[in-house]
Design a protein around this motif. Sequence first.
Motif, PDB file in Angstrom:
ATOM      1  N   GLU A  92      59.948  11.341  26.114  1.00  9.50           N
ATOM      2  CA  GLU A  92      59.095  10.568  25.170  1.00  9.50           C
ATOM      3  C   GLU A  92      59.259  10.647  23.964  1.00  9.50           C
ATOM      4  OE1 GLU A  92      54.803  11.578  27.377  1.00  9.50           O
ATOM      5  OE2 GLU A  92      55.003  12.427  25.902  1.00  9.50           O
ATOM      6  N   ALA A  93      59.607  11.107  23.451  1.00 15.47           N
ATOM      7  CA  ALA A  93      60.572  11.220  21.744  1.00 15.47           C
ATOM      8  C   ALA A  93      61.987   9.605  22.056  1.00 15.47           C
ATOM      9  CB  ALA A  93      61.056  12.611  20.960  1.00 15.47           C
ATOM     10  N   TYR A  94      62.672  11.019  23.040  1.00 12.23           N
ATOM     11  CA  TYR A  94      64.464   9.980  22.912  1.00 12.23           C
ATOM     12  C   TYR A  94      63.517   7.988  23.770  1.00 12.23           C
ATOM     13  CZ  TYR A  94      67.759   7.741  24.567  1.00 12.23           C
ATOM     14  OH  TYR A  94      69.480   7.121  24.636  1.00 12.23           O
ATOM     15  N   ARG A  95      62.542   7.746  24.412  1.00 10.32           N
ATOM     16  CA  ARG A  95      62.783   6.978  24.738  1.00 10.32           C
ATOM     17  C   ARG A  95      61.660   5.648  23.514  1.00 10.32           C
ATOM     18  NH1 ARG A  95      64.745   9.638  28.467  1.00 10.32           N
ATOM     19  NH2 ARG A  95      65.002   8.823  30.161  1.00 10.32           N
ATOM     20  N   ILE A  96      60.807   6.616  22.685  1.00  9.80           N
ATOM     21  CA  ILE A  96      60.748   5.369  21.606  1.00  9.80           C
ATOM     22  C   ILE A  96      62.085   5.761  20.792  1.00  9.80           C
ATOM     23  CG2 ILE A  96      59.265   6.481  19.676  1.00  9.80           C
ATOM     24  CD1 ILE A  96      57.228   8.508  21.510  1.00  9.80           C
ATOM     25  N   HIS A  97      62.691   6.282  20.168  1.00 10.39           N
ATOM     26  CA  HIS A  97      63.602   6.440  19.651  1.00 10.39           C
ATOM     27  C   HIS A  97      64.681   4.909  19.994  1.00 10.39           C
ATOM     28  CE1 HIS A  97      61.857   8.577  16.289  1.00 10.39           C
ATOM     29  NE2 HIS A  97      61.063   8.880  17.208  1.00 10.39           N
ATOM     30  N   ARG A  98      65.157   5.451  21.190  1.00  9.08           N
ATOM     31  CA  ARG A  98      65.943   4.135  22.044  1.00  9.08           C
ATOM     32  C   ARG A  98      66.623   2.924  20.935  1.00  9.08           C
ATOM     33  NH1 ARG A  98      66.372   4.702  28.419  1.00  9.08           N
ATOM     34  NH2 ARG A  98      64.336   3.235  27.745  1.00  9.08           N
ATOM     35  N   PRO A  99      65.440   1.972  21.263  1.00  8.24           N
ATOM     36  CA  PRO A  99      65.882   0.769  20.998  1.00  8.24           C
ATOM     37  C   PRO A  99      65.910   0.657  18.955  1.00  8.24           C
ATOM     38  CG  PRO A  99      63.491   1.249  21.004  1.00  8.24           C
ATOM     39  CD  PRO A  99      63.965   2.648  21.058  1.00  8.24           C
ATOM     40  N   TYR A 100      65.872   2.320  18.188  1.00  3.80           N
ATOM     41  CA  TYR A 100      67.161   2.121  16.820  1.00  3.80           C
ATOM     42  C   TYR A 100      67.980   3.030  16.861  1.00  3.80           C
ATOM     43  CZ  TYR A 100      61.428   1.866  16.018  1.00  3.80           C
ATOM     44  OH  TYR A 100      60.165   1.540  15.715  1.00  3.80           O
ATOM     45  N   LEU A 101      68.573   3.758  17.705  1.00  7.76           N
ATOM     46  CA  LEU A 101      70.127   4.321  17.922  1.00  7.76           C
ATOM     47  C   LEU A 101      70.644   3.281  17.687  1.00  7.76           C
ATOM     48  CD1 LEU A 101      69.071   7.139  20.543  1.00  7.76           C
ATOM     49  CD2 LEU A 101      68.864   6.957  17.811  1.00  7.76           C
ATOM     50  N   ALA A 102      71.135   2.442  17.908  1.00  8.19           N
ATOM     51  CA  ALA A 102      72.401   1.401  18.349  1.00  8.19           C
ATOM     52  C   ALA A 102      73.188   1.521  16.986  1.00  8.19           C
ATOM     53  CB  ALA A 102      72.532   0.490  19.175  1.00  8.19           C
ATOM     54  N   ASP A 103      71.332   0.530  16.347  1.00 11.67           N
ATOM     55  CA  ASP A 103      71.948   0.185  14.466  1.00 11.67           C
ATOM     56  C   ASP A 103      71.429   1.096  13.385  1.00 11.67           C
ATOM     57  OD1 ASP A 103      72.768  -1.983  15.727  1.00 11.67           O
ATOM     58  OD2 ASP A 103      70.639  -3.343  15.671  1.00 11.67           O
ATOM     59  N   TYR A 104      70.701   2.328  13.853  1.00 12.01           N
ATOM     60  CA  TYR A 104      70.507   2.946  12.619  1.00 12.01           C
ATOM     61  C   TYR A 104      70.490   4.735  12.827  1.00 12.01           C
ATOM     62  CZ  TYR A 104      67.812  -1.866  11.893  1.00 12.01           C
ATOM     63  OH  TYR A 104      67.351  -2.565  11.643  1.00 12.01           O
ATOM     64  N   ALA A 105      71.113   5.324  14.034  1.00 10.81           N
ATOM     65  CA  ALA A 105      71.409   6.704  14.436  1.00 10.81           C
ATOM     66  C   ALA A 105      71.672   6.647  12.914  1.00 10.81           C
ATOM     67  CB  ALA A 105      72.750   6.136  15.746  1.00 10.81           C
ATOM     68  N   HIS A 106      72.690   6.420  12.576  1.00  8.04           N
ATOM     69  CA  HIS A 106      73.514   6.936  11.250  1.00  8.04           C
ATOM     70  C   HIS A 106      72.546   7.182   9.300  1.00  8.04           C
ATOM     71  CE1 HIS A 106      72.659   3.076   9.831  1.00  8.04           C
ATOM     72  NE2 HIS A 106      73.398   2.802   8.865  1.00  8.04           N
ATOM     73  N   LEU A 107      71.174   6.738   9.958  1.00  2.87           N
ATOM     74  CA  LEU A 107      70.332   6.502   8.678  1.00  2.87           C
ATOM     75  C   LEU A 107      69.225   8.208   9.555  1.00  2.87           C
ATOM     76  CD1 LEU A 107      69.089   3.323   8.416  1.00  2.87           C
ATOM     77  CD2 LEU A 107      70.909   4.178   7.120  1.00  2.87           C
ATOM     78  N   TYR A 108      69.348   8.422  10.681  1.00  2.00           N
ATOM     79  CA  TYR A 108      68.161  10.186  10.869  1.00  2.00           C
ATOM     80  C   TYR A 108      68.904  11.046  10.049  1.00  2.00           C
ATOM     81  CZ  TYR A 108      66.034   7.064  14.602  1.00  2.00           C
ATOM     82  OH  TYR A 108      65.239   6.793  15.464  1.00  2.00           O
ATOM     83  N   GLN A 109      67.861  11.832   9.613  1.00  2.00           N
ATOM     84  CA  GLN A 109      68.312  12.755   9.759  1.00  2.00           C
ATOM     85  C   GLN A 109      69.336  13.518  10.493  1.00  2.00           C
ATOM     86  OE1 GLN A 109      67.119  13.976   6.474  1.00  2.00           O
ATOM     87  NE2 GLN A 109      67.189  11.899   6.252  1.00  2.00           N
ATOM     88  N   PRO A 110      70.063  14.629  10.576  1.00  2.00           N
ATOM     89  CA  PRO A 110      70.728  15.217  11.238  1.00  2.00           C
ATOM     90  C   PRO A 110      70.112  16.063  12.355  1.00  2.00           C
ATOM     91  CG  PRO A 110      71.416  15.758   9.184  1.00  2.00           C
ATOM     92  CD  PRO A 110      70.697  14.968   9.379  1.00  2.00           C
ATOM     93  N   GLY A 111      68.970  17.127  12.134  1.00  2.00           N
ATOM     94  CA  GLY A 111      68.939  17.655  13.102  1.00  2.00           C
ATOM     95  C   GLY A 111      67.622  16.943  13.631  1.00  2.00           C
ATOM     96  N   VAL A 112      67.145  15.567  13.149  1.00  2.00           N
ATOM     97  CA  VAL A 112      66.091  15.304  14.157  1.00  2.00           C
ATOM     98  C   VAL A 112      66.931  14.207  15.063  1.00  2.00           C
ATOM     99  CG1 VAL A 112      64.645  13.437  13.955  1.00  2.00           C
ATOM    100  CG2 VAL A 112      64.345  14.979  12.223  1.00  2.00           C
ATOM    101  N   LEU A 113      68.082  14.037  14.427  1.00  2.00           N
ATOM    102  CA  LEU A 113      69.125  13.064  15.544  1.00  2.00           C
ATOM    103  C   LEU A 113      69.086  13.415  16.726  1.00  2.00           C
ATOM    104  CD1 LEU A 113      70.598  10.264  16.646  1.00  2.00           C
ATOM    105  CD2 LEU A 113      71.818  10.860  15.092  1.00  2.00           C
ATOM    106  N   ARG A 114      69.429  15.203  16.272  1.00  2.00           N
ATOM    107  CA  ARG A 114      69.698  15.679  18.113  1.00  2.00           C
ATOM    108  C   ARG A 114      68.573  15.966  18.437  1.00  2.00           C
ATOM    109  NH1 ARG A 114      72.858  18.759  13.725  1.00  2.00           N
ATOM    110  NH2 ARG A 114      71.477  20.072  13.609  1.00  2.00           N
TER     111      ARG A 114
END
Length: 427
Positions: free
Chosen positions: A288-310
């Motif tokens: 569920e968490a991946y599908r909630i955040h999938r729309p943001y990953l292409a443009d904003y993955a670099h802005l996430y905290q590293p552990g949260v992104l993993r």
Amino acid sequence: MTDTTPPKVDGFNAYVTRLPDGGRDRPQEGADRDARALPLADTPIAVKDVIDVAGVSATFGSRVPARPAPAERSAPLVRTLQRAGASVVATTNCQEFSYGILGDESAHGRSINPLGPGLVTGGSSMGSAIAVATGDVPLSIGTDTAGSVRVPAACTGIIGFKPTFGALPVDGIFPLSPSFDTPGFFARDTEVIERAFVATAPETGPQSASQAAPHAGVPGADEPLTIDLSLLHGAESDRTPEAPNIARLARAAAEALPGARAISGNTRALATLLDAAGPIYSVVRRYEAYRIHRPYLADYAHLYQPGVLRMIRAGEGITPGEYEQHLRMLADLRRRALAQTQDAQLLITPAIRGDVPTWDAVTEATADDFVRYSMPFNVLGWPAVVIPTPLTAPSGVPVALQVVGKPGADVQVLRAAGRLLEAMRED
């Protein structure tokens, strides 16, 4: 307009935004309001920064612009609290997108535990916990998906309540895992939490029959109360600070409740339920968490905290078939748990496994230790409240217990916890 000055000088990095006017969506001054209809009159509250507050641009503890515009309206939960007389004075720091139980990754930096600057705060609702622990507000709101209200409460020596899944509205709250997410409350006494819960819980039941556990096994007011202390004994007590003393204190307090009796012979069966919850939670949450955040990953993955992104990306490979299979396992576990605990109305468990560590003593096992007793009751959907005891762990933090009830028994859980607190203080 909002102001970034917190309600007090914030030496604990607990706040994100201050609302000097108490927020919007409040009743008009001079409106005819029966005092009995305002259970939270003149109560300042702080709100976790994943929950919509009118006029505030929520950050979700992140640099990712998930919702950059200010909220036009507060979340229904917040509006209901305001109609009950509460005034929103601040939004609070949190783990990025509520994804993490330690409270170690926020775009605003870590918050500081008022019980010791080197101690872990717990997450993800650490700012809301600290707002109460420091005395800034008597009541605050967090969210709880695996213990994100109860664990910070245990780490800061206050009370944290997670209601029955689906009992409170989640509209206007950024989700982590909708199968388990619920708002919750922090306070120093159970009475103010009960007033907040009763004011905000709609008469309708859980969000859906497929997700929520059946409202069964809730005793009537005249039925004897059986409290299961099994998880305070045996192998489950090996790492509980003050384990023999906390077990004796809990039993004495439980048996001091009118008409109550304590039992403690179900350690293995209850531990098996805890163990079964983990794999289900892991798959459902990650999917569920991946599908909630999938729309943001292409443009904003670099802005996430590293552990949260993993953690977000860990859900990418889970298939819809696996997800549906684990939802069926979830429904089955909820049925089995009710059947296997039918001899008791309440459980008392440790709040966390072990003591609250310092940041430099955190290991890969710390997160699992923090959610050992909290996450299973998100999976089951049962109400649970963490309370501090008079006993102190080596860290200096009060040893905390968790009181758990069956779905729909929220008020019973809060009242029992309040009576247990009184009994422990008198012991």
